[in-house]
Design an enzyme around this catalytic site. Structure first.
Site, short mmCIF file in Angstrom:
data_model
loop_
_atom_site.label_atom_id
_atom_site.label_comp_id
_atom_site.label_asym_id
_atom_site.label_seq_id
_atom_site.Cartn_x
_atom_site.Cartn_y
_atom_site.Cartn_z
N ILE A 17 0.81 -1.22 0.00
CA ILE A 17 0.00 0.00 0.00
C ILE A 17 0.85 1.27 0.00
O ILE A 17 0.31 2.37 -0.12
CB ILE A 17 -0.98 0.03 1.19
CG1 ILE A 17 -0.21 -0.08 2.53
CG2 ILE A 17 -2.01 -1.06 1.06
CD1 ILE A 17 -1.10 0.05 3.75
N GLY A 18 2.16 1.14 0.12
CA GLY A 18 2.99 2.35 0.12
C GLY A 18 4.46 2.01 0.10
O GLY A 18 4.88 0.96 0.59
N GLY A 21 11.40 6.00 0.98
CA GLY A 21 12.83 5.85 0.73
C GLY A 21 13.48 4.85 1.65
O GLY A 21 14.56 4.33 1.36
N MET A 22 12.82 4.53 2.81
CA MET A 22 13.43 3.67 3.80
C MET A 22 12.72 2.33 3.95
O MET A 22 13.33 1.33 4.27
CB MET A 22 13.45 4.40 5.15
CG MET A 22 14.33 3.75 6.19
SD MET A 22 14.55 4.81 7.64
CE MET A 22 12.94 4.72 8.40
N ALA A 23 11.40 2.31 3.73
CA ALA A 23 10.63 1.10 4.02
C ALA A 23 9.45 0.97 3.08
O ALA A 23 9.04 1.92 2.41
CB ALA A 23 10.15 1.14 5.47
N VAL A 25 5.36 -0.42 2.98
CA VAL A 25 4.23 -0.61 3.89
C VAL A 25 3.22 -1.55 3.24
O VAL A 25 2.83 -1.34 2.08
CB VAL A 25 3.56 0.74 4.24
CG1 VAL A 25 2.43 0.51 5.24
CG2 VAL A 25 4.59 1.71 4.81
N LYS A 40 5.06 -1.96 8.38
CA LYS A 40 6.15 -1.24 7.74
C LYS A 40 7.40 -2.11 7.83
O LYS A 40 7.82 -2.49 8.92
CB LYS A 40 6.38 0.12 8.42
CG LYS A 40 7.53 0.91 7.81
CD LYS A 40 7.70 2.27 8.48
CE LYS A 40 6.64 3.23 8.03
NZ LYS A 40 6.94 4.63 8.48
N ASP A 134 8.62 16.13 11.91
CA ASP A 134 8.23 16.05 10.50
C ASP A 134 6.70 16.13 10.37
O ASP A 134 6.08 15.35 9.66
CB ASP A 134 8.76 14.75 9.88
CG ASP A 134 8.74 14.80 8.34
OD1 ASP A 134 8.68 15.92 7.79
OD2 ASP A 134 8.78 13.74 7.71
#
Length: 548
Positions: A17-18, A21-23, A25, A40, A134
């Site tokens: 679903i997503g 840049g790091m993980a 999902v 994630k 953030d």
């Protein structure tokens, strides 16, 4: 790399679903508790990077310490077959950014309700000594019932923790960046408060206050440019609401809210009776530029202007008297000659003021003034200042004369214009669907730019139509989006004979995933084969370097 099907013999993967840049999902089913969750998963090539791993673990630690109705719940954290993962609450809905994109500026009452939930979540985080760092609409989820959920504590820090790197202090999103963060100062709770103020502004106007071609340009504006007033955008917003934004986004942290709880109190009480008629908040240091005024120079300039003004007054008065005499004489002569007449005399009628009347009312008023319906024609135009089916303008203009042989054009409002927003940071498919759903005739041209660690279709730049432009929804116009594309590279024969570390660093800097086969350090072969073009399509593809 095969698609993940199950994690820890418990979580059955349903769909991706997503991607960040790091993980990645995933939506998954918890087979033990029989519920849908979000997982994630840290990308395998990054799990060997100690800095990335610490940030990923920090996110899990920070979010799991919070128990609040407006924070995404963390259910489980673990490692399975080398994969680091976080299991969290699955939210059905959309992000706050998507809501703003679809609806534009929100009613201030709705915006207050959203901010009340969002700020209360930040208050809870700060009470646990967690600074999010953030906060932006992309990291705020909205459930179908309207509940707000803040997520993504990937760069959150404990207020008493040690910084990871020198660059750690300037991480975050440029549009919501506190001035002191851009200066590289150590983060405090007030960086979150500043971001909350920017989000509040965006909710009320549909756009961020500061824009630029690069993050550096935007950061400079946060440092030096005064915060725009939301009441200039919509005078219907109470002054007490605008004051909350001004205080939250003060350049000087000493003038900003000291604690998120203070901001929450003002949000909860800004509509109290004693807040009516309150004056606009004045800050000592609204911007760096404002503080550079030279008082003595301003005073001297004022005196010079006053002298010039006095010397011109006498000449102006004489000129006015002469002009009046000429005008009166001319009017007398023209009246005698019949050129100027009262309404109705000599077939000349005065155009009445029909602005903002309905179409039928305007026609009726014109007929009563002596004109006929046959000489009235209608043009339709999009407009934001007049109600639908009401008069925007009349030609000839109201107050002028026209005969019964003259054509009278009524310009009627057919509906509101469409506001072109800042689409950078969104996905091309979402914007295409939005334009189609709203029935717009905007032709989208696409230019691709290879970008590592960025999902394809992510809009990097827009051209053709500028942010703030208003167009007729029926108008055929063009907009160009520069979107991210998967990085690609030609497999080079030069890699053969080099060390694994040399080629790995080169490819990794381009966002290319690399796998190693063999225990040596010298590359003897590569897959795909030399000369072919390789495209980095997500985290499931990679280049294999064979060593011995």
């Amino acid at each position: 790399m095969a698609m993940i099907k199950e994690i820890a013999n418990r979580y059955q993967i349903l769909s991706l679903i997503g991607q960040g840049g790091m993980a990645d999902v995933y939506r998954a089913k918890d087979k033990i508790l029989d519920r849908v969750v979000a997982i994630k998963v840290l990308r395998s090539k990054l799990s060997e990077d100690p800095m990335v791993l610490v940030r990923f673990q920090r996110e899990a630690s920070a979010a799991s310490r919070l128990s609040h109705p407006n924070v995404v719940d963390i259910y489980d954290v673990g490692e399975y077959e080398g994969m680091h993962y976080i299991v969290m609450e699955y939210i059905r809905g959309r992000t706050l950014k998507q809501l703003i994109m679809q609806r534009g500026a929100l009613n201030f009452k709705e915006a207050l309700d959203i901010m009340k939930q969002l700020v209360s979540a930040v208050v809870a985080a700060h009470q646990k000594n967690i600074i999010h760092r953030d906060i932006k609409p992309q990291n705020v989820l909205i459930k179908d019932d309207g509940t707000i959920k803040i997520t993504d504590f990937g760069i959150a820090v404990a207020s008493d923790s040690v910084q990871l790197t020198l660059n750690n202090a300037v991480m975050g999103s440029a549009h919501y960046l506190a001035p002191e963060t851009a200066q590289g100062k150590e983060p405090t709770e007030q960086v979150d408060i500043y971001s909350l103020g920017i989000v509040f502004y965006e909710l009320l106007t549909g756009t961020v206050p500061f824009k630029g071609q690069t993050p550096t340009e935007i950061a400079i504006q946060h440092l030096r440019v005064s915060m725009p007033y939301v009441r200039d955008f919509n005078p219907g917003i109470p002054q007490s609401v605008e004051n909350i934004i001004l205080k939250a986004t003060a350049k000087d942290p000493e003038e900003r809210y000291a604690h998120a709880s203070d901001m929450l109190y003002d949000i909860e009480h800004c509509r109290d009776r004693d807040q009516r008629g309150i004056e606009r908040l004045k800050l000592k240091n609204p911007s760096v530029q404002d503080a550079k005024t030279n008082p003595s120079k301003s005073k001297a300039t004022k005196e010079e202007k006053e002298k010039k003004h006095s010397s011109k007054m006498f000449g102006a008065l004489v000129g006015i008297c002469v002009a009046l005499i000429v005008c009166l004489s001319s009017f007398f002569v023209l009246s005698l000659s019949g050129v100027i007449s009262l309404s109705g005399l000599f077939g000349q009628y005065t155009i009445p003021d029909v602005i903002e009347m309905s179409e039928d009312q305007a026609k009726e008023t014109l007929v009563e003034a002596g004109f006929t319906e046959d000489q009235i024609s209608i043009e339709k135009k999009a407009d934001d200042s007049v109600e639908v089916d009401h008069v925007i303008s009349v030609s000839p203009k109201e107050g002028t004369k026209a005969g019964q042989d003259d054509s009278i054009v009524l310009t009627i409002c057919k509906g509101p214009t469409y506001l072109i927003q800042d689409y950078t940071g969104q996905y091309l498919s979402d914007i295409q669907a939005q334009f189609e759903e709203e029935g717009l005739h905007i032709q989208i041209n696409v230019e691709e730019r290879a970008m590592p660690n960025t999902n394809p279709g992510y809009i990097l730049e827009q051209k053709g139509l500028s942010v703030g432009d208003r167009i007729d929804p029926d108008q055929e116009v063009e907009i160009t989006f520069v979107v991210a594309a998967y990085p690609s590279i030609e497999i080079s024969a030069d890699w053969i004979g080099q060390t694994y570390e040399q080629v790995y660093e080169e490819l990794n800097a381009m966002g290319i995933a690399v796998a190693r086969s063999g225990s040596g350090s010298t590359i003897v072969d590569v897959s795909p084969s030399v000369g072919t073009t390789y495209i980095q399509e997500g985290s499931d593809s990679y280049i294999t370097l064979y060593t011995e």
